[in-house]
Design an enzyme around this catalytic site. Structure first.
Site, short mmCIF file in Angstrom:
data_model
loop_
_atom_site.label_atom_id
_atom_site.label_comp_id
_atom_site.label_asym_id
_atom_site.label_seq_id
_atom_site.Cartn_x
_atom_site.Cartn_y
_atom_site.Cartn_z
N GLY A 365 0.86 -1.40 0.21
CA GLY A 365 -0.25 0.29 -0.41
C GLY A 365 0.28 1.44 -0.02
CB ALA A 366 2.36 3.68 1.80
CG MET A 367 8.64 1.30 1.91
SD MET A 367 8.30 -0.05 3.39
CE MET A 367 10.12 0.11 4.62
CD GLU A 368 7.87 0.92 7.24
OE1 GLU A 368 8.28 0.73 7.87
OE2 GLU A 368 6.91 1.36 6.32
CG ASN A 369 11.02 4.08 0.95
OD1 ASN A 369 11.18 2.77 1.60
ND2 ASN A 369 10.10 4.23 0.42
CG HIS A 401 0.59 2.83 9.04
ND1 HIS A 401 -0.23 1.90 9.17
CD2 HIS A 401 1.89 1.88 8.31
CE1 HIS A 401 0.67 0.70 9.62
NE2 HIS A 401 1.68 0.88 8.48
CD GLU A 402 3.41 3.86 5.39
OE1 GLU A 402 4.81 3.50 5.46
OE2 GLU A 402 2.44 2.65 4.92
CG HIS A 405 5.85 3.01 9.78
ND1 HIS A 405 6.55 1.98 10.55
CD2 HIS A 405 4.94 2.62 9.33
CE1 HIS A 405 5.24 0.52 10.62
NE2 HIS A 405 5.01 1.13 9.26
CD GLU A 424 4.49 -2.41 9.42
OE1 GLU A 424 3.71 -1.53 9.16
OE2 GLU A 424 5.39 -2.77 8.15
#
Length: 979
Positions: A365-369, A401-402, A405, A424
């Site tokens: 869905g998404a990535m918290e880089n 959410h991201e 993180h 998570e």
């Protein structure tokens, strides 16, 4: 994170390939030398076997490689005079089980910093990249080896040198494919306490599997535009550059990216300096980025594209030029949520900027880089009058959410993936707080029980569930735990802990934990220790009790407890018992597993009490102090992660209260949702008489709140799935329509400008069931609106169907229609510029009753250039299996095209796991389950990341089959009397 390898034919032949491709090209002279050496080895081996038979064998995982080294040089596209020449020996490991592998890197060497330079080729059509990485390493224990990760990379040169720029002698380099290890064997020791440089030149392929460094694309006026982007979590940074690819091995990263002059690049940190021309590559320029703070490899990110962005100070949102206007909502709420978290955590966001980018192809869905958060377009971009209110809430949640993180996961990172839930679970819980900060009218904290808690309980009731904190080794096992247990159960137990500690103590403890571990790593015990100190200081926890003692029972044990309250109406006492709740226990209740349970309870006088079940099976409370004819409610606001059962008399008192006019209003909406969810699930496994459970649902005729209705419909959908293919479905249909009839007419089919947000949600839930169950008024409304859209002069630009009703309208019209309706919707899908709309259309296309159309739809989902993106393949299967006609069809397709699915999506793709789940979880006969068992048993080693999902589907299917035998007749009788 809110989840067919190509060979290197386009590159030079004389390379070492670290990964799954294996090929070699050598000169004739070298081939002759190797042949002579090979013959000599055979003769030598024959002579030595007798004398050396007692020697230890060489590791079965080792692949030796002969390498000629070139001196450290600048990264160029042209080849040098001395290239690496290799000979690889295949690994033979059939008899070695994956779980026996030790995949952890040795700790004799740790990275201090990286300098990475990459040139991706995304317009010439060869889809490769060239790179060089120089790693400054710290040697902690004198060693002759440097072990790091590399996967699917072709290694050109390797050098190790010291601070005097003296190149050290390397004996050989070996590649252990299964562990994805690149091992540099030195002729001289690397000394403890010293630093060295490891420099590696390499090449790779921009794959189309949405993993590592991969390619994506979109069209402008039928012209394909290409993007190079990344997705590294959990173990795919090693696909982009050789690295120490474990979360604990943090380092600083200085990245340089080459791109065409008409494109842009972004990475975790801001750019420095001006672009520089790339030697030997006209029209290519280097972008250099500031060195990062210490971070884990899986958080590195970079994107090269022709995208545009909108800015709000140091906050930027990037998108395709034609979708740039859709970034406004994200740009509005992103900084607000970030500021909320800075206040909540008590720590300022540590990086100088945040970029968020919507990608056309993205597996998760998404990535918290850190500093560059990547998203699917559908969870970042919002278009007024096209995207629904549900999309607006979903976007807020994913962004929250991201951004959470950036503290939990990025600032403080788990030591190893066993504690993935620290990332998570926290982000899933805290996202509700962040989303609530920008949309307080949505009752986000109430919705938590239906969005997270109830779903976690369903999965966690299986024996094939897993602990929150679980040992994992290989990449498939790691990817396997990106599930509801790590996310939703993790969030639920944190919510429970926040309630028994209080928000004030919880926040203070989190602040203390983050500050003590920032820029470093942690295990769950570090969090428990900090929270114990804080709770003891603030006197909210007994000084003889630790958080670890309580919470280990929730994180180190699989499952959750069923708490049963038995009242003694004569002596005014209540006895609580606990046992593990299982969906398929064969009447052998699990008594041995115990939890520390925060018991909360109340009565009609709103007297709230609490007690601990201290890892004990029985707790008795004397002097309950309430009349015999008053109900008792346990687990107030469902803050505890457990189900509750009562003696029949207390259940009947609750039912009587619910059935009084407005009597349900004495219970909080969260507890009404809990009573419905608990009652129906308890009955489904034999803990509660179905007559009582179904009696609880009768009060729904007067329910108007969204949260209880959503809980009820989700649980009643299970009965729909069980009965929809039986002769008694009419009785279920009649009862459910009787429950929702009044509410359906109150809500109406058309929206009002004054509708509250949750009113739209209620309309969607109620009307979708009405249309699905054949309510004529509902179907006529849906078909009329769809036909008006079809007949409009320009349907791609003019769609008067409310964005919040399109899901119902599209599905219903396609369901009762034929090929013309389907083809029209398919064309709209292909032409749509808003990803939320594309997702709605894609799901609706699975509603067709035409078997051949559904078969074609499944076929297109795994066909290149069909119009369906690879990350949406699983969505197609979900759409088709949501249709009763499509369930068996999709399962047969799964079996028939299994190898093709694995090749197209990649054997380690989480999409494969989602497809397996969609196709198999609705089984309700032993014949279906046994057939799938045979399929899995014959291909167990092919399932990879989907293996646990397959086992869970088998367990759920067996439970469904037993349910049909045990309870279907009883429910039919109840329905016959009550409709």
């Amino acid at each position: 994170m809110t989840h067919a390898r190509e060979d290197f034919a386009v590159m030079e032949a004389t390379v070492t390939t670290f990964g799954k491709q294996r090929f070699v090209a050598v000169s004739k002279a070298l081939a002759l030398f190797i042949f002579i050496l090979f013959v000599g080895c055979i003769i030598g081996t024959a002579l030595l076997v007798y004398h050396l038979s007692s020697c230890q064998p060489i590791s079965k995982f080792e692949e030796t490689t002969l390498i000629v080294y070139d001196k450290h040089s600048d990264l160029e596209v042209t080849t040098t005079s001395e290239e690496v020449v290799t000979e690889s020996v295949s690994t033979t490991t059939e008899e070695i089980k994956t779980e026996e592998l030790d995949v952890r890197l040795p700790r004799s060497v740790k990275p201090h910093s990286y300098a990475i330079r990459l040139i991706p080729f995304i317009v010439e059509g060869n889809f490769t990249f060239h790179g060089e990485v120089t790693i400054l390493i710290n040697v902690t224990v004198t060693t002759f080896n440097v072990t790091l990760h590399a996967d699917d990379l072709a290694i050109d040169r390797v050098n190790v040198y010291d601070f005097n720029n003296e190149i050290l002698s390397i004996r050989q380099v070996t590649n252990e494919t299964r562990r994805q290890f690149l091992i540099i064997h030195m002729n001289e020791p690397l000394k403890s306490g010293h630093q060295y440089y490891v420099s590696i030149s390499f090449k790779g392929v921009l794959n189309d599997l949405l993993q590592g460094f991969y390619r994506s694309s979109y069209s402008v006026n039928n012209e394909l535009r290409w993007i190079a982007t990344t997705q590294f979590q959990a173990t795919d940074a090693r696909k982009a550059f050789p690295c120490f690819d474990e979360p604990a091995l943090k380092a600083r990263f200085q990245i340089s990216l080459a791109r065409l002059k008409n494109m842009t690049s972004i990475s975790n940190m801001p750019k420095i300096g001006s672009p520089e021309p790339v030697k030997n590559l006209p029209d290519y320029f280097w972008d250099h980025y500031e060195e990062s703070l210490p971070m884990s490899t899986y958080l590195i990110a970079f994107v090269i594209s022709d995208f545009d962005c909108l800015k709000n100070g140091s906050f930027s949102v990037w998108a395709r030029p034609s979708a740039l206007s859709q970034t406004k909502y994200s740009l509005q709420i992103g900084p607000q949520i970030l500021q909320f978290y800075e206040n909540f955590f008590g720590i300022k966001y540590p990086l100088p900027k945040i970029d968020m980018i919507g990608l056309p192809d993205f597996s998760a869905g998404a990535m918290e880089n850190w500093g560059l958060i990547t998203y699917r377009e559908s969870v970042l971009l919002y278009e007024e009058k096209v995207s629904s209110k549900a999309s607006l809430q979903r976007i807020a949640h994913v962004i929250a959410h991201e951004l959470a993180h950036q503290w939990f996961g990025n600032l403080v990172t788990p030591v190893w993936w066993s504690d993935l839930w620290l990332n998570e679970g926290f982000a899933t819980y805290v996202e509700c707080l962040g989303a609530n900060a920008v949309n307080p009218h949505l009752k986000e904290l109430d919705q938590f029980v239906i969005n997270e808690l109830h779903g976690a309980l369903v999965l966690d009731a299986l024996r094939t569930s897993h602990q929150i904190s679980i040992k994992v080794n290989n990449p498939d096992e790691i990817n396997d735990i990106f599930d509801r247990i790590s996310y939703s159960k993790g969030a639920s137990i944190l919510r429970m802990m926040q309630h028994f500690l209080s928000m004030r103590v919880f926040q203070k403890g989190l602040n203390r934990y983050l500050k003590s571990r920032m820029y470093s790593n942690a295990e769950q015990d570090d969090l428990w220790h900090t929270l114990t100190l804080q709770s003891h200081e603030d006197k909210v926890l007994d000084q003889n009790v630790t958080i670890k003692e309580i919470m280990d029972t929730w994180t180190l044990q699989t499952g959750f407890p069923l708490v049963t309250a038995y009242r003694n109406y004569e002596n005014d006492s209540v006895t609580f018992t606990q046992e593990r709740f299982l969906v398929n226990d064969d009447d052998q209740r699990s008594k041995s597993v115990l939890w520390w349970i925060p018991i909360t309870y109340t009565n009609p006088k709103n007297v709230l009490r609490s007690n601990w079940m201290r890892n004990e099976q029985i707790l008795t409370i004397h002097e309950l102090k309430q009349p015999k004819n008053h109900w008792l409610l346990v687990n107030v606001n469902q803050t505890g992660y457990y189900r509750v059962n009562y003696d029949p008399r207390n259940w009947n008192l609750i039912v009587q209260q619910l059935l009084k006019k407005n009597g349900h209003l004495v219970f909080d909406p969260k507890n009404r949702a809990q009573l419905l969810d608990d009652a129906l699930h308890l009955a489904s496994v034999g803990y509660l008489d179905y007559n009582i459970a179904l009696n609880v649902t009768k009060y729904l005729k007067q329910e108007r709140e969204y949260v209880p209705w959503k809980a009820a419909l989700t649980s009643l959908d299970y009965l729909y799935q069980m009965f929809v293919r039986t002769a008694h479905f009419d009785k279920y249909k009649k009862y459910l329509l009787d429950l929702l009839n009044d509410f359906y007419h109150e809500l109406g089919f058309n929206e009002s400008e004054n509708d509250q947000h949750l009113t739209s949600y209620n309309r969607l839930e109620i009307n979708s069931r009405a249309c699905r169950l054949g309510v004529r008024d509902c179907i006529i409304n849906a078909v009329q609106q769809f036909e008006s859209w079809r007949n409009s002069p320009d349907p791609d630009k003019r769609n008067l169907i409310s964005e919040n009703l399109r899901e119902i309208v599209y599905c219903t019209a396609i369901s009762v229609g034929g090929q013309e309706e389907w083809d029209f919707a398919w064309k709209r899908y292909l032409n749509a510029n808003v990803e939320n709309e594309k997702e709605t259309l894609l799901m609706a296309l699975g509603c067709s009753k035409e078997i051949w159309i559904l078969s074609r739809f499944l076929e297109w989902s795994i066909t290149e250039n069909s119009g369906i993106r690879k990350h949406d393949s699983a969505r197609v299967f979900a759409a088709v299996t949501s249709n009763p006609i499509g369930q068996q069809l999709a399962y047969r397709f799964l079996k028939t095209h299994w190898n093709r699915l694995r090749t197209y999506l990649g054997a380690s793709s989480m999409s494969l796991s989602s497809i397996v789940r969609s196709c198999t979880t609705k089984f309700n006969s032993q014949i279906e389950v046994d057939d799938f068992k045979m399929f899995v048993d014959a291909r167990e080693n092919e399932f990879g990341v989907a293996l646990r999902t397959a086992r869970q589907s088998i367990e759920q299917g067996e439970a469904n089959a037993k349910w049909m035998m045990r309870y279907s007749e009883k429910i039919v009788k109840w329905l016959s009397v009550n409709v």
